[in-house]
Scaffold this motif. Structure first.
Motif, PDB file in Angstrom:
ATOM      1  N   VAL A 165       3.541  19.887   9.938  1.00 20.60           N
ATOM      2  CA  VAL A 165       3.320  18.526   9.413  1.00 20.60           C
ATOM      3  C   VAL A 165       2.140  17.416   9.691  1.00 20.60           C
ATOM      4  CG1 VAL A 165       3.667  16.632  12.353  1.00 20.60           C
ATOM      5  CG2 VAL A 165       5.363  18.762  11.983  1.00 20.60           C
ATOM      6  N   ALA A 166       1.373  18.180   9.891  1.00 21.95           N
ATOM      7  CA  ALA A 166      -0.509  17.367  10.018  1.00 21.95           C
ATOM      8  C   ALA A 166      -0.117  17.401   8.286  1.00 21.95           C
ATOM      9  CB  ALA A 166      -1.604  17.957  10.110  1.00 21.95           C
ATOM     10  N   ILE A 167      -0.094  18.554   6.850  1.00 27.06           N
ATOM     11  CA  ILE A 167      -0.229  18.708   5.471  1.00 27.06           C
ATOM     12  C   ILE A 167       1.289  17.607   5.200  1.00 27.06           C
ATOM     13  CG2 ILE A 167       1.119  19.904   3.563  1.00 27.06           C
ATOM     14  CD1 ILE A 167      -0.579  22.186   5.426  1.00 27.06           C
ATOM     15  N   GLU A 168       2.172  17.476   5.537  1.00 32.72           N
ATOM     16  CA  GLU A 168       3.137  16.230   5.177  1.00 32.72           C
ATOM     17  C   GLU A 168       2.977  14.885   5.257  1.00 32.72           C
ATOM     18  OE1 GLU A 168       5.531  16.842   2.957  1.00 32.72           O
ATOM     19  OE2 GLU A 168       5.690  19.243   3.357  1.00 32.72           O
ATOM     20  N   GLY A 169       2.269  14.977   6.461  1.00 32.75           N
ATOM     21  CA  GLY A 169       1.992  13.507   6.948  1.00 32.75           C
ATOM     22  C   GLY A 169       0.820  13.296   5.816  1.00 32.75           C
ATOM     23  N   VAL A 170      -0.007  13.828   5.869  1.00 32.82           N
ATOM     24  CA  VAL A 170      -1.730  13.669   4.656  1.00 32.82           C
ATOM     25  C   VAL A 170      -0.876  13.400   3.596  1.00 32.82           C
ATOM     26  CG1 VAL A 170      -3.311  14.535   4.137  1.00 32.82           C
ATOM     27  CG2 VAL A 170      -3.485  14.569   6.513  1.00 32.82           C
ATOM     28  N   GLU A 171      -0.132  13.868   2.873  1.00 33.79           N
ATOM     29  CA  GLU A 171       0.400  14.273   1.403  1.00 33.79           C
ATOM     30  C   GLU A 171       1.274  12.510   1.094  1.00 33.79           C
ATOM     31  OE1 GLU A 171       3.346  15.809  -1.182  1.00 33.79           O
ATOM     32  OE2 GLU A 171       3.841  16.664   0.501  1.00 33.79           O
ATOM     33  N   ASP A 172       1.619  12.181   2.205  1.00 33.83           N
ATOM     34  CA  ASP A 172       2.554  11.330   1.832  1.00 33.83           C
ATOM     35  C   ASP A 172       1.544   9.902   1.819  1.00 33.83           C
ATOM     36  OD1 ASP A 172       4.757  12.337   2.024  1.00 33.83           O
ATOM     37  OD2 ASP A 172       5.257  11.868   4.192  1.00 33.83           O
ATOM     38  N   LEU A 173       0.520  10.074   2.933  1.00 30.96           N
ATOM     39  CA  LEU A 173      -0.798   8.905   3.265  1.00 30.96           C
ATOM     40  C   LEU A 173      -1.576   8.862   2.024  1.00 30.96           C
ATOM     41  CD1 LEU A 173      -1.934   7.023   4.271  1.00 30.96           C
ATOM     42  CD2 LEU A 173      -3.427   8.564   5.964  1.00 30.96           C
ATOM     43  N   LEU A 174      -1.851  10.273   1.262  1.00 29.78           N
ATOM     44  CA  LEU A 174      -2.017  10.181  -0.230  1.00 29.78           C
ATOM     45  C   LEU A 174      -1.939   9.353  -0.844  1.00 29.78           C
ATOM     46  CD1 LEU A 174      -4.303  13.039   0.592  1.00 29.78           C
ATOM     47  CD2 LEU A 174      -5.693  10.653   0.795  1.00 29.78           C
ATOM     48  N   VAL A 175      -0.720  10.439  -1.379  1.00 27.65           N
ATOM     49  CA  VAL A 175       0.013  10.045  -2.291  1.00 27.65           C
ATOM     50  C   VAL A 175       0.332   7.947  -2.398  1.00 27.65           C
ATOM     51  CG1 VAL A 175       2.655   9.749  -3.552  1.00 27.65           C
ATOM     52  CG2 VAL A 175       1.762  12.175  -2.447  1.00 27.65           C
ATOM     53  N   ASP A 176       1.164   8.077  -1.304  1.00 22.48           N
ATOM     54  CA  ASP A 176       1.359   6.729  -1.238  1.00 22.48           C
ATOM     55  C   ASP A 176      -0.093   5.591  -1.733  1.00 22.48           C
ATOM     56  OD1 ASP A 176       2.932   7.148  -0.162  1.00 22.48           O
ATOM     57  OD2 ASP A 176       2.974   6.780   1.740  1.00 22.48           O
ATOM     58  N   GLU A 177      -1.174   5.853  -1.020  1.00 20.56           N
ATOM     59  CA  GLU A 177      -2.546   4.891  -2.156  1.00 20.56           C
ATOM     60  C   GLU A 177      -2.728   5.444  -2.664  1.00 20.56           C
ATOM     61  OE1 GLU A 177      -3.915   2.401   0.426  1.00 20.56           O
ATOM     62  OE2 GLU A 177      -2.998   3.339   1.848  1.00 20.56           O
ATOM     63  N   HIS A 178      -1.918   6.104  -3.870  1.00 20.16           N
ATOM     64  CA  HIS A 178      -2.154   6.526  -5.366  1.00 20.16           C
ATOM     65  C   HIS A 178      -1.515   5.842  -5.927  1.00 20.16           C
ATOM     66  CE1 HIS A 178      -2.968   8.490  -8.823  1.00 20.16           C
ATOM     67  NE2 HIS A 178      -2.089   9.137  -8.773  1.00 20.16           N
ATOM     68  N   LEU A 179      -0.564   5.581  -5.354  1.00 27.90           N
ATOM     69  CA  LEU A 179       0.709   4.732  -5.733  1.00 27.90           C
ATOM     70  C   LEU A 179       0.661   3.263  -5.505  1.00 27.90           C
ATOM     71  CD1 LEU A 179       4.461   6.416  -4.949  1.00 27.90           C
ATOM     72  CD2 LEU A 179       3.014   6.407  -7.207  1.00 27.90           C
ATOM     73  N   ARG A 180      -0.227   3.034  -4.553  1.00 25.69           N
ATOM     74  CA  ARG A 180      -0.493   1.642  -4.504  1.00 25.69           C
ATOM     75  C   ARG A 180      -1.397   1.457  -5.515  1.00 25.69           C
ATOM     76  NH1 ARG A 180       2.175  -0.298  -0.070  1.00 25.69           N
ATOM     77  NH2 ARG A 180       2.818   0.605   1.327  1.00 25.69           N
ATOM     78  N   SER A 181      -2.476   2.235  -5.511  1.00 27.11           N
ATOM     79  CA  SER A 181      -3.995   1.951  -6.281  1.00 27.11           C
ATOM     80  C   SER A 181      -3.141   1.604  -7.930  1.00 27.11           C
ATOM     81  CB  SER A 181      -4.609   2.289  -6.027  1.00 27.11           C
ATOM     82  OG  SER A 181      -4.427   3.974  -6.354  1.00 27.11           O
ATOM     83  N   ILE A 182      -2.828   2.550  -8.628  1.00 27.09           N
ATOM     84  CA  ILE A 182      -1.484   2.573  -9.433  1.00 27.09           C
ATOM     85  C   ILE A 182      -1.011   0.695  -9.834  1.00 27.09           C
ATOM     86  CG2 ILE A 182      -0.522   3.003 -11.571  1.00 27.09           C
ATOM     87  CD1 ILE A 182      -0.596   6.118 -10.742  1.00 27.09           C
TER      88      ILE A 182
END
Length: 416
Positions: free
Chosen positions: A32-49
């Motif tokens: 659960v923690a890994i999936e949550g961290v992944e979603d958070l990091l990918v979301d921030e990555h897409l927003r920055s792009i």
């Protein structure tokens, strides 16, 4: 075939299940923690792009993206992605589940797609490390369980072997230990010493009493034989003398049996004795007991076999059963039957009381066994002889009337 559930195996199994439970719990939490961290990091990555690409596209500047990242604007947005709500989402696209970000600027709608984020490879690495850690934890738990089980069970096994070794003169292990095993060892030692003293006293008492009784019984037997010879012309006195002689002979045989029972079973020789000879001899001796009564004494000789035991022991066990049946059967029959490795005595007497049956079946008698009450010393002696020979004595009342006594001999003691 079911494997025996030993204490060692139960301890190892407990450690294994504990390890699996811990691994399952932490595995769920980590996932659960890994999936949550992944979603958070990918979301921030897409927003920055999107924050970098949208102004450049609005200013007419070229927007260059890596091969796994796409920026679509306006009419270039694929048809399946045009109606997406604003924000970050996961969608199926071109046969794959991708992360995407849908936004809007002054020039219109745009979509940023990340087909193969580097976080996926990081996620796989983390999962591999977690699985390796869990496997190592399970292996460590198995090793620790076996180690603790060995340290806990091995002293118990040594103690059990020492207790079972009746010929050993060494003291029990763990007597000086201060833990619970030491308490158990000292309790075993005290109880074993008390049992040995009790058995020694019983053996010496039985032997001494039997030796002391032999001399007066010999005198009584000789006097009774003399009376039988001298009262040939006086039938009433001769009958009484014969009863005295039979009683003295029975008592002499009982003393001899008690002397044998006072010795350890493994320290006496065991000659082969055929039960047919013993039964015929005992039936002949018991015939006077049914004389004058409407009782028929029958013998069904079907399967003769030999028992590795002294004739005196077999004669006492079988003879006492026949004698009791003849004494307490007032009418009907007493039947002795030989079956495969078994001797059965059936009668049509009054049957046995509940207390006697409970005593024979190792139950709790409703009343104490006092006097003869239809059992006498004979039945107690039969039980002791059967236990001494490793045979089994069983009894049951007939549905209508009478009792069935059965002595089953072990296969290792018999030959056909």
């Amino acid at each position: 075939m079911t494997r025996p559930s030993t204490l060692r195996r139960r301890i190892v199994t407990a450690y294994l299940f504990f390890a699996l439970a811990i691994c399952t719990f932490f595995g769920i939490v980590a996932s659960v923690a890994i999936e949550g961290v992944e979603d958070l990091l990918v979301d921030e990555h897409l927003r920055s792009i999107a924050a970098w690409a949208s102004p450049r596209h609005a200013a007419g500047m070229p927007v260059e993206m890596p091969s796994d990242v796409n920026f679509y604007h306006g009419e270039t947005i694929p048809e399946s992605l045009r109606d997406l709500p604003l924000g970050v989402a996961k969608r199926g696209f071109e046969g794959k589940v991708i992360h995407l970000f849908s936004g809007e600027d002054s020039a219109g709608r745009y979509v940023v797609i990340d087909r193969a984020s580097e976080y996926k490879s990081i996620e796989r690495t983390i999962y591999a490390m977690i699985v390796a850690g869990f496997l190592g934890f399970v292996a460590l738990s198995l090793f620790l369980g076996r180690f603790i089980a060995h340290g806990f069970v091995e002293p118990i096994i040594q103690l059990a072997e020492a207790v079972n070794d009746q010929d050993s003169t060494l003291e029990l292990p763990l007597l000086s230990s201060s833990d619970e095993l030491g308490v158990l060892a000292r309790a075993f030692a005290d109880h074993t010493a008390e049992l040995k003293r009790f058995l020694a006293r019983e053996r010496f008492f039985t032997g001494d009493v039997s030796h002391e009784l032999r001399t007066p019984l010999t005198i009584i037997t000789g006097a009774a034989e003399l009376l039988v010879e001298q009262t040939g012309n006086q039938p009433a006195l001769q009958a009484a003398a014969q009863r005295i002689l039979r009683a003295a002979s029975d008592a002499t045989e009982c003393v001899g049996v008690l002397l044998m029972l006072a010795r350890a079973p493994d320290r006496i020789n065991r000659p082969e004795t055929f039960v047919d000879d013993v039964i015929r001899e005992q039936i002949t001796r018991c015939k006077p007991l049914v004389a004058g009564k409407p009782v028929e004494l029958l013998y069904e000789a079907n399967n003769d076999f030999a028992v590795a035991a002294h004739k005196e022991l077999l004669a006492s066990a079988i003879g006492n059963l026949i004698r009791n049946a003849c004494q307490y059967t007032e009418r009907g029959s007493v039947t002795v039957r030989v079956e495969e490795r078994s001797v059965v005595v059936e009668d049509t007497g009054p049957g046995l009381s509940e207390s006697v049956q409970a005593h024979l079946q190792n139950g709790i008698p409703s009343k104490p066994l006092l006097g003869s009450a239809g059992t006498g010393l004979g039945l107690a002696l039969v039980m002791r002889i059967c236990e001494y020979l490793g045979a089994k004595l069983s009894v049951e009342n007939n549905p209508e009337n009478g009792s069935n006594f059965r002595i089953d001999f072990q296969t290792t003691l018999t030959s056909i």
